[in-house]
Design an enzyme around this catalytic site. Structure first.
Site, PDB file in Angstrom:
ATOM      1  CG  ASP A  80      35.471  59.810  28.556  1.00 35.73           C
ATOM      2  OD1 ASP A  80      36.192  59.555  29.536  1.00 35.73           O
ATOM      3  OD2 ASP A  80      35.663  60.786  27.810  1.00 35.73           O
ATOM      4  CB  CYS A  84      42.004  64.791  37.888  1.00 31.34           C
ATOM      5  SG  CYS A  84      41.689  63.537  36.692  1.00 31.34           S
ATOM      6  NE  ARG A 107      34.371  69.006  34.934  1.00 26.34           N
ATOM      7  CZ  ARG A 107      35.169  67.947  34.814  1.00 26.34           C
ATOM      8  NH1 ARG A 107      35.264  67.083  35.798  1.00 26.34           N
ATOM      9  NH2 ARG A 107      35.877  67.737  33.724  1.00 26.34           N
ATOM     10  NE  ARG A 121      42.989  62.751  32.809  1.00 24.18           N
ATOM     11  CZ  ARG A 121      41.812  63.271  32.484  1.00 24.18           C
ATOM     12  NH1 ARG A 121      40.985  63.679  33.406  1.00 24.18           N
ATOM     13  NH2 ARG A 121      41.462  63.421  31.226  1.00 24.18           N
ATOM     14  CE  LYS A 133      33.614  67.008  29.250  1.00 23.14           C
ATOM     15  NZ  LYS A 133      35.042  67.112  29.593  1.00 23.14           N
ATOM     16  CG  ASN A 134      35.987  65.243  26.049  1.00 21.35           C
ATOM     17  OD1 ASN A 134      35.803  66.028  26.973  1.00 21.35           O
ATOM     18  ND2 ASN A 134      36.150  63.941  26.223  1.00 21.35           N
TER      19      ASN A 134
HETATM   20  C1  UD1 Z   1      40.744  62.886  26.933  1.00 24.73           C
HETATM   21  C2  UD1 Z   1      39.319  63.211  27.279  1.00 24.73           C
HETATM   22  C3  UD1 Z   1      38.797  62.273  28.367  1.00 24.73           C
HETATM   23  C4  UD1 Z   1      39.001  60.818  27.939  1.00 24.73           C
HETATM   24  C5  UD1 Z   1      40.435  60.585  27.516  1.00 24.73           C
HETATM   25  C6  UD1 Z   1      40.674  59.197  26.939  1.00 24.73           C
HETATM   26  C7  UD1 Z   1      39.168  65.604  26.923  1.00 24.73           C
HETATM   27  C8  UD1 Z   1      38.968  66.947  27.529  1.00 24.73           C
HETATM   28  N1  UD1 Z   1      39.226  64.574  27.771  1.00 24.73           N
HETATM   29  O1  UD1 Z   1      41.517  63.104  28.106  1.00 24.73           O
HETATM   30  O2  UD1 Z   1      37.408  62.532  28.567  1.00 24.73           O
HETATM   31  O3  UD1 Z   1      38.693  59.978  29.022  1.00 24.73           O
HETATM   32  O4  UD1 Z   1      40.835  61.530  26.515  1.00 24.73           O
HETATM   33  O5  UD1 Z   1      39.839  58.965  25.872  1.00 24.73           O
HETATM   34  O6  UD1 Z   1      39.215  65.455  25.723  1.00 24.73           O
HETATM   35  N2  UD1 Z   1      49.146  60.243  29.445  1.00 24.73           N
HETATM   36  C9  UD1 Z   1      50.480  60.266  29.795  1.00 24.73           C
HETATM   37  N3  UD1 Z   1      51.201  61.395  29.483  1.00 24.73           N
HETATM   38  C10 UD1 Z   1      50.664  62.462  28.838  1.00 24.73           C
HETATM   39  C11 UD1 Z   1      49.311  62.426  28.483  1.00 24.73           C
HETATM   40  C12 UD1 Z   1      48.564  61.285  28.799  1.00 24.73           C
HETATM   41  O7  UD1 Z   1      51.006  59.324  30.373  1.00 24.73           O
HETATM   42  O8  UD1 Z   1      51.382  63.445  28.598  1.00 24.73           O
HETATM   43  C13 UD1 Z   1      48.333  59.048  29.796  1.00 24.73           C
HETATM   44  C14 UD1 Z   1      47.159  59.383  30.721  1.00 24.73           C
HETATM   45  O9  UD1 Z   1      47.552  59.429  32.071  1.00 24.73           O
HETATM   46  C15 UD1 Z   1      46.219  58.233  30.419  1.00 24.73           C
HETATM   47  C16 UD1 Z   1      46.452  57.975  28.924  1.00 24.73           C
HETATM   48  O10 UD1 Z   1      47.700  58.583  28.619  1.00 24.73           O
HETATM   49  O11 UD1 Z   1      46.574  57.106  31.157  1.00 24.73           O
HETATM   50  C17 UD1 Z   1      45.400  58.558  28.011  1.00 24.73           C
HETATM   51  O12 UD1 Z   1      45.163  59.909  28.360  1.00 24.73           O
HETATM   52  P1  UD1 Z   1      44.729  61.005  27.293  1.00 24.73           P
HETATM   53  O13 UD1 Z   1      44.289  60.319  26.043  1.00 24.73           O
HETATM   54  O14 UD1 Z   1      45.804  62.015  27.177  1.00 24.73           O
HETATM   55  O15 UD1 Z   1      43.483  61.665  27.988  1.00 24.73           O
HETATM   56  P2  UD1 Z   1      43.089  63.186  28.013  1.00 24.73           P
HETATM   57  O16 UD1 Z   1      43.459  63.839  26.722  1.00 24.73           O
HETATM   58  O17 UD1 Z   1      43.577  63.801  29.280  1.00 24.73           O
END
Ligand code: UD1
Length: 426
Positions: free
Chosen positions: A310, A118, A402, A123, A22-23
């Site tokens: 995850d 969320c 999902r 996030r 999915k991701n």
């Molecule tokens: C993706 C995955 C999710 C997984 C996560 C971590 C998808 C669709 N989802 O989510 O299933 O749990 O990686 O492996 O691929 N952060 C910031 N600022 C930003 C972006 C992120 O502070 O601009 C923080 C987030 O709040 C979190 C951390 O960075 O604490 C990691 O998040 P991130 O790796 O970005 O997760 P996602 O890409 O949203």
């Protein structure tokens, strides 16, 4: 609303085929915005999230041909008719936000709703926005939307992420493929899905190197062409079924399993006393446990190659009946223990202290009605229920839909007593 009725206590025996990730699929689908030629994705998981993104792409003018139940999705963004991604669509699924950079790269401007927080945490998307600004995009936040333009086009930039972010790394990578000059991403995420995206982009004529390491280099090209690309198998789905087998006991083999991507989980399961035969060449993972209790194992979630956030909820479900006390630390998201009170309803002994959960193993769990709160938390309840005494009802399983393709069919084929019913929560 659908719910699952699960009668625990039956060991799982058989084979499960792992679906497309999915991701990864969600980011691969977005590549179509970077070219006016067709992009064909095979091994696509049929999930609420991937179908949902297809709808957003259609809103933007992408022709989508993806028959119901088919694992091949055809995307053609020959012409875009809109560069606006509305709130209703981005709010429901955060990965939709990743259309922003590609839309700017393709059309010079875009208006994309901010995703909002969320259930598992705030996030934010600050790292995404900083990366796009570094590449020359002018961004304004107005009325909950990011309004972006790059009048003189995008240019390559040196971006050093302050936090490792999967989404921001992928977003910057997608956008940089069409920027002028070279982009260097430092402290980039190393998740296997990032390599999958780089491989797909390179098959379209992009020049991405270093994916899978903390430094990724992208040399911008004039244009990208279409491609046919197979989505990598889902390591989180595979890990989830491995833990279901470890929890319920039995002998399950996962086919089409991304073994190399599951190193951290495999070693934790082995530590807990589960027998695992991993065959990377054959892409199979055999999980066995007969009768002997699990041993308590502590862990801390980490960016890849560490133990994935995850899979944290699923591992906690296993530890509920392990011998001893396990300490589980969540370091990626601030609010990712919502499964703990639900597991406690089944008789688990869990104390949450900030980012740490202390799980004292109990002899057995007992069925109760529980509620799914987010995608991975929901499936942890399924794992717990498969090992519990009696019939557990897992309510609100739309979260599961999902991210897990035909979950009850796959587990049912291995002997699990699991049934989907519609109607009011129980
Ligand atoms: C993706 C995955 C999710 C997984 C996560 C971590 C998808 C669709 N989802 O989510 O299933 O749990 O990686 O492996 O691929 N952060 C910031 N600022 C930003 C972006 C992120 O502070 O601009 C923080 C987030 O709040 C979190 C951390 O960075 O604490 C990691 O998040 P991130 O790796 O970005 O997760 P996602 O890409 O949203």
């Amino acid at each position: 609303m659908d719910r699952l009725h699960i009668t625990g206590g039956t060991p799982l025996n058989g084979r499960i085929h792992v679906s497309g990730a999915k991701n990864s699929a969600l980011k691969l689908m977005v590549t179509c915005l970077l070219t006016d030629q067709p992009v064909e994705l095979t091994n696509m998981p049929n999930l609420a999230d991937t179908r949902f993104l297809a709808q957003l792409l259609e809103t933007l003018g992408v022709e989508v041909y993806w028959p119901k139940g088919s694992s091949t999705c055809h995307l053609n963004a020959a012409e875009l008719k809109s560069t606006i991604a509305p709130y209703e669509q981005v709010r429901k699924m955060r990965a939709s936000f990743n259309v922003l950079g590609p839309l700017i790269a393709r059309s010079g401007h875009a208006t994309v709703s901010l995703p909002g927080g969320c259930a598992i945490g705030a996030r934010p998307v600050d790292l995404h926005l900083k990366a796009l600004e570094a590449m020359g995009a002018d961004l304004r936040v107005e009325g909950g939307y990011v309004k972006a333009a790059a009048i003189h086009g995008l240019t390559g930039a040196h971006i050093n992420f302050s936090t490792v972010s999967v989404g921001a790394t992928e977003h910057a990578m997608l956008t940089a493929t069409l920027a002028k000059g070279e982009t260097i991403l430092e402290n980039a995420a190393r998740e296997p899905e990032i390599e999958d995206l780089a491989n797909c982009l390179n098959s379209m004529g992009a020049n991405v190197t270093g994916a899978g390491t903390p430094i990724i280099r992208i040399k911008g090209v004039e244009a990208l062409k279409g491609t046919t690309y197979a989505v990598m198998p889902d390591r989180i789905e595979a890990g989830t079924y491995a833990m279901a087998a470890a929890g319920a006991g039995g002998d399950v083999t996962l086919d089409g399993c991304p073994v190399a991507a599951l190193g951290a989980m495999i070693s934790k399961l082995r530590e807990a006393g589960v027998t695992i035969d991993a065959d990377e060449a054959a892409s199979t993972l055999r999980i066995r446990r007969n009768g002997s209790p699990l041993k308590a194992v502590s862990l801390s979630t980490q960016p890849h190659p560490g133990f994935p956030t995850d899979l944290q909820a699923q591992f906690m479900a296993l530890m509920c009946t392990a011998e001893g006390t396990s300490i589980i630390r969540e370091t990626i998201f601030e609010n990712r223990f919502m499964h703990a009170p639900e597991l406690s309803r089944l008789g688990a002994d869990i104390t949450v202290r900030g980012q740490e959960a202390v799980v004292k193993g109990v002899h057995h769990l007992t069925a109760a009605p529980v509620m799914a709160t987010d995608l991975r938390a929901s499936v942890s309840l399924v794992i717990a229920a498969l090992g519990a005494r009696g019939e557990t009802v897992v309510n609100r399983i739309y979260h599961l839909d999902r991210g897990f393709e035909r979950l009850e069919a796959k587990l049912g084929a291995c002997g699990a007593k699991i049934e989907r019913r519609s109607g009011e929560d129980e």
